[in-house]
Design an enzyme around this catalytic site. Structure first.
Site, short mmCIF file in Angstrom:
data_model
loop_
_atom_site.label_atom_id
_atom_site.label_comp_id
_atom_site.label_asym_id
_atom_site.label_seq_id
_atom_site.Cartn_x
_atom_site.Cartn_y
_atom_site.Cartn_z
CE LYS A 77 10.04 6.37 5.10
NZ LYS A 77 8.62 6.52 4.73
CB SER A 152 8.55 5.81 0.86
OG SER A 152 7.90 6.23 2.05
CB SER A 176 5.05 5.02 2.85
OG SER A 176 5.27 5.52 1.56
N1 GLN Z 1 3.72 5.59 -2.48
C1 GLN Z 1 3.09 6.82 -2.11
C2 GLN Z 1 3.80 7.98 -2.73
O1 GLN Z 1 4.76 7.78 -3.41
C3 GLN Z 1 3.02 6.93 -0.64
C4 GLN Z 1 4.17 7.58 0.00
C5 GLN Z 1 4.11 7.55 1.49
O2 GLN Z 1 3.17 7.04 2.08
N2 GLN Z 1 5.10 8.17 2.11
O3 GLN Z 1 3.39 9.09 -2.57
#
Ligand code: GLN
Length: 475
Positions: A77, A152, A176
């Site tokens: 990532k 994400s 994420s």
């Molecule tokens: N979808 C969640 C957010 O937008 C989780 C993000 C993540 O785990 N990096 O905060």
């Protein structure tokens, strides 16, 4: 040479290396070819050194110095630093930033001989649930290009699902890794807080972030955790607890299973709910002891998360001001104009929303009402889990309230988007570990995931049950 790289596991690759079916170099070439043809926009940067790294791995294997990870290609990532390669965090503000060092977790995987194939697309600074917040454009779900891959770590999940890499690293702050794993039909593990060093992973919300693997099998995530886990003097929050042997086979049926009733409301997609319920029934029929439990603060988890997380985001992202690195402004500007220019042009809408929200939450008049209150809820959620984990070893829940949704479906309504994290955020708030693996498909052939949760540093239990479900009994 034509290599079939469909859903390869690490064991399968190592067997093929041993049988001289293909080398790491040939395998890496095959993935790079797939990446070239790919339409999912999963990668931001391809590592030009990938083939050289693979050759080196082949050499090492020849000399008999290989580990189980030597020669295995890895997608990373773009929020995790790899020295010499661009690290954008999916943001314009870091569009041309080159990492000056390597994250500890990644360095450990490199030391074991893994081959970094490239850096994957992600929501800006890991903020999002659909991978539509990336400056580099959305990632498409490889199972259906009209759907989001989740976020994400959408690029990392899609890379594994689309056979662009057998293993990938993401980060999990509120789901994420687990949510995109569910949407793309791959395995995703969120390690307990402190299990893996965060050094070199750009911070989103430091008290919630963990570097986390995605792969085709449960065992593969265990191999990755085994190598990257453990104390790191460069991260004061990394635990010095010994790293157990995760790969050892353990008796799954000895595990006491719990079903938290709050995770099965009627608001969730019927097919998802039924698939998970069916999985639970299947385990029962195999003799597993399953008990209903209650996590009564579940309803408050999302609200607490969307206070604590932006508070930390606003503080962590203060460093992106274009003075030391990243996007710069015209040198003739005053300091205030400089800040305004760099930060308003460099950050995307969702990032700005969270910085503003976080700044508000932490401001003098509101700190007690919001931040402190959310911290109290955090303690209650932690206590909830501690109590339940005295009675059961692993909790079984849906991973997401729906399967992958259409691109654009939730971009206009942040609250709807935030609801996709409803089953995953609690684990980050409590610091416990979670594993998501595919168990079924919906009527549109989209993957459905199940989530297994275990107490802090009880990843071995997740692997044992996850392995059992994957290999012996899907519902
Ligand atoms: N979808 C969640 C957010 O937008 C989780 C993000 C993540 O785990 N990096 O905060």
């Amino acid at each position: 040479m034509n290599i079939d790289i469909q859903n390869l596991s690490i064991d399968q690759i190592q067997q093929a290396f041993k049988a001289k079916k293909f080398s790491s170099e040939q395998l890496t070439k095959a993935y790079l070819n797939n990446i070239k043809k790919d339409k999912t926009n999963s990668f931001i940067t391809i590592n030009k050194q990938a083939l050289a790294e693979a050759k080196e791995a082949d050499q090492r294997i020849k000399q008999g110095k290989g580990t189980v990870l030597t020669g295995i290609p890895l997608a990373v990532k773009d929020i995790i630093l790899y020295e010499g390669l661009k690290a954008t965090a999916g943001s314009k503000i870091l569009e041309n930033y080159i990492a000056s060092y390597t994250a500890t977790a990644l360095q450990r995987l490199k030391d074991a001989g893994m081959v970094v194939i490239g850096k994957t697309n992600c929501d800006e600074f890991a903020m999002g649930s659909s991978n539509e917040n990336s400056y580099f454009g959305p990632v498409l779900n490889p199972r259906d290009h009209s759907k989001v891959p989740g976020g994400s770590s959408g690029g990392s999940a899609a890379a594994v699902a689309a056979n662009l890499a057998p293993v990938a690293l993401g980060t999990d702050t509120g789901g994420s890794v687990r949510q995109p794993a569910a949407f793309c039909g791959v395995v995703g593990l969120k390690p307990s807080y402190g299990r893996v060093s965060r050094y070199g992973s750009m911070a989103m919300a430091s008290s919630l972030d963990q570097i986390a693997p995605l792969a085709n099998t449960v065992k593969d995530t265990a191999y990755i955790l085994q190598t990257m886990a453990g104390y790191d003097p460069k991260d004061a929050t990394s635990s010095n607890k010994e790293v157990p042997k995760y790969i050892a086979k353990k008796e799954a049926k000895k595990l006491r299973l719990g079903v938290p009733k709050e995770y099965f409301s009627d608001n969730i997609n019927k097919e998802v709910k039924e698939a998970v319920e069916q999985q639970i029934e299947a385990l029962k029929s195999k003799g597993f002891k399953v008990k209903q439990v209650s996590l009564k603060y579940t309803d408050y988890a999302l609200a607490a998360y969307y206070l604590l997380m932006p508070a930390e985001v606003s503080s962590n992202l203060a460093r992106y001001d274009g003075l030391l690195y990243g996007l710069m402004a015209d040198k003739k500007l005053s300091l205030e104009e400089w800040y305004n220019t760099v930060r308003s042009q460099g950050f995307g809408a969702e990032t700005k929303r969270r910085i503003m929200l976080g700044t508000y939450i932490l401001s003098a008049g509101y700190y007690d009402a919001y931040y402190k209150q959310a911290q109290k809820v955090r303690t209650l959620i932690k206590q909830d889990f501690s109590r339940v984990f005295k009675e059961v070893d692993v909790l079984i829940t849906p991973a997401t309230p729906s399967t992958a949704f259409a691109l654009g479906a939730k971009t206009q309504d942040p609250l709807q988007m935030y609801l996709s994290d409803i089953f995953t955020v609690s684990a980050n708030i409590a610091g416990i570990c979670g594993l998501v693996l595919p168990i079924a498909k919906d009527g549109n052939n989209l993957p459905i995931g199940v989530q297994l949760l275990a107490d802090s540093f009880a990843e071995d239990k997740l692997f044992t049950l996850g392995n059992y479900i994957e290999n012996e009994h899907r519902g």
